[in-house]
Write a protein that holds these residues in place. Structure first.
Motif, mmCIF file in Angstrom:
data_model
loop_
_atom_site.group_PDB
_atom_site.id
_atom_site.type_symbol
_atom_site.label_atom_id
_atom_site.label_comp_id
_atom_site.label_asym_id
_atom_site.label_seq_id
_atom_site.Cartn_x
_atom_site.Cartn_y
_atom_site.Cartn_z
ATOM 1 N N GLU A 1 0.832 -1.191 0.000
ATOM 2 C CA GLU A 1 0.000 0.000 0.000
ATOM 3 C C GLU A 1 0.873 1.250 0.000
ATOM 4 O O GLU A 1 1.857 1.328 0.740
ATOM 5 N N ALA A 2 0.495 2.216 -0.803
ATOM 6 C CA ALA A 2 1.100 3.544 -0.759
ATOM 7 C C ALA A 2 0.209 4.359 0.163
ATOM 8 O O ALA A 2 -0.984 4.523 -0.103
ATOM 9 N N ARG A 3 0.783 4.829 1.267
ATOM 10 C CA ARG A 3 0.005 5.558 2.276
ATOM 11 C C ARG A 3 0.559 6.969 2.466
ATOM 12 O O ARG A 3 1.767 7.167 2.539
ATOM 13 N N THR A 4 -0.364 7.900 2.614
ATOM 14 C CA THR A 4 0.020 9.271 2.932
ATOM 15 C C THR A 4 0.365 9.339 4.420
ATOM 16 O O THR A 4 0.044 8.412 5.182
ATOM 17 N N VAL B 1 -2.280 0.615 -4.512
ATOM 18 C CA VAL B 1 -2.033 -0.742 -4.016
ATOM 19 C C VAL B 1 -1.437 -1.608 -5.118
ATOM 20 O O VAL B 1 -1.683 -1.387 -6.303
ATOM 21 N N ALA B 2 -0.656 -2.585 -4.693
ATOM 22 C CA ALA B 2 -0.163 -3.644 -5.581
ATOM 23 C C ALA B 2 -0.475 -4.962 -4.879
ATOM 24 O O ALA B 2 0.124 -5.287 -3.857
ATOM 25 N N ASP B 3 -1.455 -5.677 -5.398
ATOM 26 C CA ASP B 3 -1.866 -6.957 -4.819
ATOM 27 C C ASP B 3 -0.848 -8.037 -5.137
ATOM 28 O O ASP B 3 -0.191 -7.990 -6.184
ATOM 29 N N TYR B 4 -0.751 -9.017 -4.257
ATOM 30 C CA TYR B 4 0.126 -10.155 -4.509
ATOM 31 C C TYR B 4 -0.456 -11.426 -3.911
ATOM 32 O O TYR B 4 -1.315 -11.386 -3.036
ATOM 33 N N VAL C 1 -3.940 2.665 -8.844
ATOM 34 C CA VAL C 1 -3.790 4.033 -8.352
ATOM 35 C C VAL C 1 -4.999 4.794 -8.890
ATOM 36 O O VAL C 1 -5.324 4.659 -10.081
ATOM 37 N N PRO C 2 -5.680 5.565 -8.050
ATOM 38 C CA PRO C 2 -6.836 6.319 -8.560
ATOM 39 C C PRO C 2 -6.436 7.198 -9.751
ATOM 40 O O PRO C 2 -5.334 7.768 -9.764
ATOM 41 N N GLY D 1 0.448 9.288 -12.617
ATOM 42 C CA GLY D 1 1.504 10.157 -13.099
ATOM 43 C C GLY D 1 2.366 10.771 -12.007
ATOM 44 O O GLY D 1 3.197 11.620 -12.285
ATOM 45 N N HIS D 2 2.177 10.325 -10.776
ATOM 46 C CA HIS D 2 2.951 10.857 -9.651
ATOM 47 C C HIS D 2 3.992 9.870 -9.137
ATOM 48 O O HIS D 2 4.585 10.088 -8.086
ATOM 49 N N GLY D 3 4.181 8.751 -9.851
ATOM 50 C CA GLY D 3 5.191 7.778 -9.445
ATOM 51 C C GLY D 3 4.737 6.807 -8.370
ATOM 52 O O GLY D 3 5.553 6.049 -7.844
#
Length: 107
Positions: free
Chosen positions: A24-27, A35-38, A56-57, A62-64
C-alpha cells in the motif's frame, strides 16, 4: 525502511500489508493512495509471488505511486529469493523498463 516519495502534490510511503496481501502507498495521514496486490506461495523451485493487480486512482496517476509500489514489491521479492509472475500489465512493464528485475521472472 519503507520507500517513500514526495511529488509536488502528494507525499507517501509504501508498506507491505500482509493481512490484505498487498503493498500500500500511504500518505502521512494513513490514506491509501495506491495498491499492488500479490499472492505468495511455495513451489518446488522456492517461493513464488504472483502480482495480479496494481491500482492508483486516476486522479493520482503520473505521480510515481505505481512505480514506487512496483520497486518495493520487486525489491522485497529479490531479497526473499522469490520468483515473480507479473500478471499485472504495470508490473510486467516495469520489469521490462528495469531489466535488473528480469531474472526474478518465473519462466
Amino acid at each position: 525502511m519503507a520507500p517513500s516519495a514526495r511529488t509536488p502534490d502528494i507525499e507517501f510511503e509504501v508498506v507491505d500489508n500482509p493481512d490484505e496481501s498487498r503493498y500500500e502507498a500511504r500518505t502521512p495521514d494513513g490514506d491509501v493512495v495506491g495498491v499492488a496486490d500479490y499472492r505468495r506461495s511455495s513451489t518446488p523451485r522456492g517461493p513464488r509471488i504472483v502480482f495480479p493487480h496494481t491500482f492508483v486512482p486516476p486522479e493520482l496517476e503520473g505521480h510515481g505511486i505505481a512505480a514506487t509500489l512496483a520497486r518495493r514489491a520487486l525489491d522485497d521479492a529479490k531479497a526473499a529469493g522469490a520468483r515473480v509472475v507479473p500478471v499485472c500489465w504495470f508490473i510486467e512493464g516495469y520489469i521490462e523498463r528495469h531489466p535488473e528485475y528480469d531474472a526474478l521472472v518465473e519462466r
